[in-house]
Design an enzyme around this catalytic site. Structure first.
Site, short mmCIF file in Angstrom:
data_model
loop_
_atom_site.label_atom_id
_atom_site.label_comp_id
_atom_site.label_asym_id
_atom_site.label_seq_id
_atom_site.Cartn_x
_atom_site.Cartn_y
_atom_site.Cartn_z
N ASP A 48 -29.83 27.89 12.20
CA ASP A 48 -31.28 28.42 12.99
C ASP A 48 -31.22 29.98 12.76
O ASP A 48 -30.31 30.47 13.33
CB ASP A 48 -31.24 27.86 14.35
CG ASP A 48 -32.73 28.29 15.01
OD1 ASP A 48 -33.15 29.34 14.55
OD2 ASP A 48 -33.08 27.54 15.84
N LEU A 49 -32.25 30.56 12.25
CA LEU A 49 -31.98 32.16 11.76
C LEU A 49 -32.42 32.88 13.05
O LEU A 49 -33.23 32.09 13.86
CB LEU A 49 -33.01 32.34 10.41
CG LEU A 49 -32.47 31.67 9.34
CD1 LEU A 49 -33.54 31.82 8.37
CD2 LEU A 49 -31.19 32.33 8.74
N TYR A 53 -38.99 35.89 12.18
CA TYR A 53 -40.17 36.53 11.41
C TYR A 53 -39.72 38.15 11.91
O TYR A 53 -39.98 39.06 10.69
CB TYR A 53 -41.60 36.51 12.15
CG TYR A 53 -41.86 35.04 11.83
CD1 TYR A 53 -41.43 34.07 11.08
CD2 TYR A 53 -43.50 34.71 12.24
CE1 TYR A 53 -41.87 32.69 11.02
CE2 TYR A 53 -44.04 33.45 12.20
CZ TYR A 53 -43.22 32.55 11.18
OH TYR A 53 -43.96 31.27 11.10
N ARG A 85 -35.65 41.84 23.00
CA ARG A 85 -35.28 40.94 23.98
C ARG A 85 -34.20 41.34 25.06
O ARG A 85 -34.52 41.11 26.11
CB ARG A 85 -34.27 39.54 23.28
CG ARG A 85 -35.54 38.81 22.30
CD ARG A 85 -34.67 37.69 21.89
NE ARG A 85 -35.69 37.13 20.76
CZ ARG A 85 -35.14 35.91 20.02
NH1 ARG A 85 -34.60 35.24 20.45
NH2 ARG A 85 -36.10 35.77 18.86
N ASP A 140 -37.26 28.21 9.76
CA ASP A 140 -35.94 28.71 9.88
C ASP A 140 -34.71 27.91 10.30
O ASP A 140 -33.83 28.54 10.66
CB ASP A 140 -36.15 29.95 10.86
CG ASP A 140 -35.78 29.62 12.57
OD1 ASP A 140 -36.31 28.36 12.67
OD2 ASP A 140 -35.37 30.42 13.08
N GLU A 141 -34.72 26.87 9.92
CA GLU A 141 -33.92 25.65 10.36
C GLU A 141 -33.35 24.94 8.94
O GLU A 141 -34.56 24.35 8.31
CB GLU A 141 -34.16 25.08 11.47
CG GLU A 141 -34.41 25.67 12.77
CD GLU A 141 -34.83 24.98 13.88
OE1 GLU A 141 -34.28 24.03 14.23
OE2 GLU A 141 -35.75 25.54 14.79
N1 DCP Z 1 -42.79 30.52 15.45
C1 DCP Z 1 -43.99 30.81 15.66
N2 DCP Z 1 -44.70 30.16 16.64
C2 DCP Z 1 -43.91 29.34 17.52
C3 DCP Z 1 -42.54 29.01 17.40
C4 DCP Z 1 -42.00 29.68 16.27
O1 DCP Z 1 -44.71 31.45 14.88
N3 DCP Z 1 -44.63 28.68 18.55
C5 DCP Z 1 -42.02 31.39 14.23
C6 DCP Z 1 -41.63 32.71 14.82
C7 DCP Z 1 -40.09 32.63 14.54
C8 DCP Z 1 -40.01 31.40 13.76
O2 DCP Z 1 -41.00 30.66 13.74
O3 DCP Z 1 -39.48 33.80 13.90
C9 DCP Z 1 -38.56 30.70 14.07
O4 DCP Z 1 -38.57 29.96 15.42
P1 DCP Z 1 -37.41 30.02 16.44
O5 DCP Z 1 -37.91 29.34 17.60
O6 DCP Z 1 -36.12 29.64 15.75
O7 DCP Z 1 -37.37 31.60 16.88
P2 DCP Z 1 -36.69 32.95 16.22
O8 DCP Z 1 -35.95 32.74 14.84
O9 DCP Z 1 -37.73 33.85 16.10
O10 DCP Z 1 -35.63 33.33 17.41
P3 DCP Z 1 -34.19 32.93 17.58
O11 DCP Z 1 -33.22 33.86 17.26
O12 DCP Z 1 -34.27 32.60 19.32
O13 DCP Z 1 -33.85 31.43 16.87
MG MG Z 2 -34.83 31.06 14.79
MG MG Z 3 -35.72 27.67 15.15
#
Ligand code: DCP
Ligand code: MG
Ligand code: MG
Length: 602
Positions: A48-49, A53, A85, A140-141
């Site tokens: 999971d990146l 974004y 964060r 991202d997974e």
């Molecule tokens: N995303 C989105 N709307 C959501 C959930 C996610 O547009 N309701 C998009 C933005 C995130 C991406 O999907 O960047 C990946 O979701 P993650 O939950 O993995 O969140 P992040 O990768 O941003 O953060 P983390 O470091 O917590 O994984």
């Molecule tokens: Mg992520």
């Molecule tokens: Mg994710």
């Protein structure tokens, strides 16, 4: 148009729903929560990146790396970098709240998903270059089944240790245990190597989970964030399941499932573990009950299914309230334009077009999508793949409006909160490979970070990022042709009957020359279509118009009458006194905004 925080939160919910799509397992034999999980016969990685974004934006503009950065969609911060964060900004916070927490927050708009999608596929392609068993989940997974890699490497590994964290286990204890879990220990090293490759080639950091199943790998991967990894040993499965704050935290248990379980009095994971399977099966059916029970016990034998080429491409947008035809057509046209562009890049010819809407309903705010689909007529298919056809979105609009009128009574007030357009029933990769070759990148991935995968899928989540290739339905959401929640392989056109077919051939009537004035004898009553012998305004393509359902034609005519009085009646026949009103109509640009503009490309 607006998007409420609630909407986005629920998109997150949908986003998290997509994990499990495996047929039932029959491993549950009792209700004991202490049942020892099966031995580690598989090793699965989940990646999971980090702040995905935001990372993409920081790569595009390195100046953003050291500032608190939020990615904005409508009024929501869909994600933010870790600098933000630290200052209290969280994912899915409203922009207002985020600015209060962090006045220096830099915002970048994240509604255009193109760069995120491209980077997302580069990551999958990179993983595929190491191992063929890669399954995408969202943008991202990725899951990777490295069981075979491990079997190959194990004989040449002299001693074992863990790379990264081991769930709920100190470093010393973990070291002592490494020889008892050689596969998982080796798996932790492979996870580290893959994370390193992603960083070296694409500049992205992320977290990884190492475990014996998809369920457990996903659950453990976010234990330490960002840019860290965690291994889960079989003896700690019960700990991790017990640590979940509610049933919704189990990947695969969506909103609907949790609601049904709640009715049975089941709130916590422990509740479900202890609930008798027979009773659960009485309520949910045996396959579903068994699956849920296994999940609650940390047992999941769903395979990592290589994602392959997308079966459909779609685009959607959500909003608080859409109530008028003008906005609907505007939105559909906009979505179609970007979808057609993506379809062209993909190179394949879709067979089916689907339109989905979500009608507002106070009781069932997020799960009330309705869809209709139809075969795409041959001449439209050709337009879709032909780069020179500028009028493709306009032609498709008529198909879309046909479907729309089957779901929404346009004569009565309506309130929509989402529109999705989708090309489905895409040919297999072989056919596509022979057309353009772009899709072959899924099967013979390049390791080059420069390679941008053109075949893209679903940007269905204007807010969430769901993925046509991945999403498996929530285990309990009923799927019917009349009510589909999202375009996914399992519920795609193949599994549904096309509801209707319309001939898109141009009728002799409709291809008559048009004139610049509208016949005042035109009747809008009854069910019959408005004949093209009725005079249409100059910017109306008669072919497109002729394919619209009768009620929509009437709606348009009515709207046209209201909005374009200058054109409606030849100047000579206008009565005195109407002049000022007409001038106002044209002067305010109503002509430019008219629905009728949709019918002929500019
Ligand atoms: N995303 C989105 N709307 C959501 C959930 C996610 O547009 N309701 C998009 C933005 C995130 C991406 O999907 O960047 C990946 O979701 P993650 O939950 O993995 O969140 P992040 O990768 O941003 O953060 P983390 O470091 O917590 O994984
Ligand atoms: Mg992520
Ligand atoms: Mg994710």
């Amino acid at each position: 148009m607006e998007s409420s925080e609630d909407d986005i939160e629920e998109d997150e919910t949908e986003w998290k729903q997509h994990l499990m799509d495996s047929p039932l397992t029959s491993r549950v034999s009792g209700s004991s929560p202490n049942k020892t999980p099966a031995p580690a016969h598989k090793v699965i990685l989940h990646f999971d990146l980090d702040c995905f974004y935001a990372q993409v934006e920081m790569i595009r503009n390195p100046a953003l790396r050291d500032v608190p950065l939020g990615i904005q969609q409508k009024y929501i911060i869909v994600t933010c970098n870790y600098v933000a964060r630290q200052q209290g900004v969280t994912k899915l916070m409203s922009v207002t709240n985020a600015r209060e927490k962090c006045p220096q927050l830099v915002l970048v708009k994240g509604e255009d998903l193109t760069h995120y999608r491209e980077m997302s596929y580069q990551v999958t392609d990179l993983l595929l270059s190491f191992c063929p068993l890669v399954e995408r989940l969202g943008f991202d997974e990725n899951f990777v089944d490295i069981t075979e890699m491990i079997a190959n490497r194990l004989p040449c590994t002299p001693d074992f240790s863990f790379e990264g964290h081991v769930y709920s286990t100190s470093r010393e204890v973990a070291e002592a245990k490494a020889n008892n879990h050689p596969e998982l220990a080796l798996g932790s090293h492979i996870a580290a190597e893959l994370r390193e490759a992603i960083h070296a080639k694409l500049g992205l950091t992320g977290c990884a989970g190492v475990a014996t199943s998809k369920l457990l790998a996903k659950l453990v991967s976010g234990t330490f964030k960002p840019n860290q990894q965690t291994t889960l040993l079989p003896e700690n499965v019960d700990d991790i399941m017990g640590s979940l704050s509610g049933l919704r935290k189990i990947p695969g248990v969506g909103h609907q499932t949790a609601k049904r379980l709640q009715v049975l009095g089941l709130i916590t994971v422990r509740d479900l573990q202890l609930f008798p399977l027979t009773e659960l099966a009485r309520d949910l059916g045996s396959p579903c009950a068994t699956r849920l029970k296994n999940l609650s016990l940390g047992m999941d034998d769903s395979p990592v299914t290589p994602t392959g080429a997308p079966q459909s491409l779609s685009d959607e947008d959500s909003f608080k309230k859409m109530t008028c035809m003008k906005e609907v057509m505007d939105k559909i046209q906009q979505l179609l334009s970007s979808l057609v562009e993506r379809m062209r890049k993909d190179g394949r010819q879709p067979q089916t077009f689907r339109l989905s809407v979500r009608k507002y309903s106070a009781s069932n705010k997020w799960y009330s999508r309705e869809s209709r689909q139809c075969p795409i007529p041959n001449h439209v298919k050709q337009k879709i793949t032909s780069a020179s056809s500028d009028d493709t979105p306009a032609v498709l609009l008529s198909l879309a409006m046909n479907l729309f009128s089957k779901m929404v009574d346009t004569a009565a007030p309506f309130h929509l909160t989402l529109i999705n357009v989708c090309f489905s029933n895409l040919p297999t990769q072989t056919a596509a490979a022979s057309t353009r070759g772009s899709i072959t990148s899924f099967f013979a991935p390049s390791t080059s970070p420069q390679t941008s995968t053109q075949s893209q899928i679903d940007s269905s989540m204007s807010a969430s990022g769901a993925d046509d290739r991945l999403g498996s339905p929530s285990i309990m959401t009923p799927l019917t042709p009349e009510n589909t929640a999202e375009s996914t392989p399992g519920r795609d056109a193949a599994s549904r009957q096309a509801r209707h077919t319309r001939s898109a051939s141009v009728s002799a009537e409709a291809s008559q020359p048009v004139t610049t004035s509208h016949s005042s004898t035109c009747s809008y009553g009854g069910d019959s279509k408005i004949s093209a012998t009725h005079r249409l305004p100059p910017n109306v393509d008669p072919q497109v118009f002729s394919e619209l359902p009768a009620n929509l034609q009437r709606e348009l005519m009515r709207e046209w009458e209201q909005r374009m009085p200058v054109l409606k009646i030849p100047a000579a026949s206008r009565k005195p006194g109407r002049e000022a009103k007409d001038k106002k109509g044209s002067g305010t640009g109503s002509q430019a905004n008219s629905l009728l503009n949709y019918f002929k490309p500019a």
